[in-house]
Design an enzyme around this catalytic site. Structure first.
Site, PDB file in Angstrom:
ATOM      1  N   ASP A 117      -0.170   0.669 -10.998  1.00  0.00           N
ATOM      2  CA  ASP A 117      -1.515   1.075 -11.260  1.00  0.00           C
ATOM      3  C   ASP A 117      -2.647   0.631 -10.196  1.00  0.00           C
ATOM      4  O   ASP A 117      -3.819   1.162 -10.319  1.00  0.00           O
ATOM      5  CB  ASP A 117      -2.115   0.676 -12.650  1.00  0.00           C
ATOM      6  N   HIS A 118      -2.157  -0.066  -9.379  1.00  0.00           N
ATOM      7  CA  HIS A 118      -3.067  -0.696  -8.519  1.00  0.00           C
ATOM      8  C   HIS A 118      -2.497  -0.867  -7.028  1.00  0.00           C
ATOM      9  O   HIS A 118      -1.888  -1.843  -6.434  1.00  0.00           O
ATOM     10  CB  HIS A 118      -3.089  -1.993  -8.833  1.00  0.00           C
ATOM     11  N   PHE A 119      -2.306   0.374  -6.297  1.00  0.00           N
ATOM     12  CA  PHE A 119      -2.952   1.699  -6.542  1.00  0.00           C
ATOM     13  C   PHE A 119      -2.052   2.664  -6.629  1.00  0.00           C
ATOM     14  O   PHE A 119      -1.152   2.875  -5.745  1.00  0.00           O
ATOM     15  CB  PHE A 119      -4.312   1.935  -5.605  1.00  0.00           C
ATOM     16  N   LEU A 130      -0.093   2.436  -3.098  1.00  0.00           N
ATOM     17  CA  LEU A 130      -0.522   1.417  -2.373  1.00  0.00           C
ATOM     18  C   LEU A 130      -0.461   0.034  -3.186  1.00  0.00           C
ATOM     19  O   LEU A 130      -1.424  -0.298  -4.212  1.00  0.00           O
ATOM     20  CB  LEU A 130      -1.854   1.486  -1.718  1.00  0.00           C
ATOM     21  N   ILE A 140      -0.426  -3.416  -4.554  1.00  0.00           N
ATOM     22  CA  ILE A 140      -0.803  -4.741  -4.105  1.00  0.00           C
ATOM     23  C   ILE A 140      -1.266  -5.354  -5.220  1.00  0.00           C
ATOM     24  O   ILE A 140      -1.903  -5.059  -6.155  1.00  0.00           O
ATOM     25  CB  ILE A 140      -2.231  -4.751  -2.993  1.00  0.00           C
TER      26      ILE A 140
END
Lengths: 172, 138
Positions: free
Chosen positions: A33-35, A44, A46
């Site tokens: 979910d991030h991201f 992405l 992270i």
């Protein structure tokens, strides 16, 4: 163990310093979910900085709690400073290095360095600093009462302590 | 390391300003002598502990540690004696206790409406400077 943001304690110097590591895995849902990917870019993954603050809070919180054998309810009360210079992705190892600056009946302050393990050289690189204040909430100035049970240092923390051979630190 | 005993009032104020800038994220120009810690600089209770720790660090020297006891700088355990508080307000006995315990705080405005919940508003930057000046010269 859903809210444990450290995996293992690697160094413990009583009343002085505690170091813990966290292995970041692509299997962790928060990285999805991030991201996530969207119409404009690829995914992405992270490690969210707030969860690294939580990781330092758990590392430093165990250090603070250990001083009084985990009898006090140690609550994160203030993020004095948090800076990160790099993004951490899946497959990386993060090290949280917390030192106790000051402790008294009301609470404690800690200073912390966050590092990443550089591969394949296996060197630690500093990527952030997180300085925190903790409150011993049973000693709060407002005189509020909290449950007797120590809900801060729950079984999850005992598992972490046991894995590091530090279970004797906690009163049963 | 500075010789804290020989510090002028301006030097103490300047050090207190730095402490409050770091502890409260306040701007230097906001931190005037008259500024109230909770009212103007938006300090919360945990900030009091942060400020105490930082003042101890700032004004300690290797020869002379600067140690602030619990309740010495900021008020604590004000409800322990029922004679001090009535209907949420300090009684005359309560005000006497406050003045004795905290000679560094000017209560002249506060005592017109001495609500217990607002006692922290009486603590100003000047209170901290007075407290430190008195303590360094002890």
């Amino acid at each position: 163990m859903r809210w444990m943001w450290i995996d293992r304690i690697v160094t413990f110097e009583p009343e002085t310093r505690l170091v813990a590591i966290k292995n970041v895995s692509l299997a962790e849902e928060h990285l999805h979910d991030h991201f996530p990917a969207d119409a404009h870019r690829e995914a992405l993954p992270i490690m969210p900085a707030p969860l690294m603050i939580e990781g330092m809070a758990q590392t430093a919180g165990i250090l603070v709690g250990s001083v009084n054998r985990f009898r006090e309810k140690v609550i994160l009360a203030k993020i004095v400073n948090a800076t990160f210079d790099a993004e951490i992705g899946p497959g990386e190892t993060i090290e949280y290095d917390a030192t106790l600056e000051r402790i008294d009946a009301n609470g404690a302050s800690t200073a912390g360095t966050v590092r990443r393990l550089r591969l394949p050289a296996t060197e630690w690189e500093t990527i952030g600093r997180v300085d925190l204040m903790f409150s011993h909430i049973d000693q709060n100035m407002a005189g509020l009462a909290f449950p007797d049970e120590n809900f801060v240092f729950s079984d999850n923390f005992r598992t972490i302590l046991r894995a590091a051979g530090l279970e004797d630190l906690a009163e049963t | 390391m500075p010789d804290t005993a020989a510090m002028s009032r301006d030097e103490i104020f300047s050090n207190v300003q730095s402490v409050l800038e770091e502890a409260l994220g306040a701007d230097e120009d906001e931190i005037t002598l008259d500024a109230s810690l909770t009212g103007d600089l938006e300090a919360e209770s945990i900030d009091f502990l942060d400020i105490v720790f930082r003042l101890e660090k700032t004004f300690s020297t290797p020869d002379k540690p600067f140690k602030i006891s619990q309740g010495e700088l900021f008020p604590e355990n004000l409800m322990e004696n029922p004679e001090w508080v009535k209907d949420g307000q300090f009684t005359e006995a309560g005000m006497t206790m406050l003045r004795e315990r905290m000679p560094h705080v000017d209560f002249s405005e506060f005592e017109k409406n001495p609500e217990v919940n607002k006692v922290a508003e009486a603590i100003t930057v000047k209170s901290l400077v007075d407290f430190i000046e008195r303590k360094l010269n002890q």
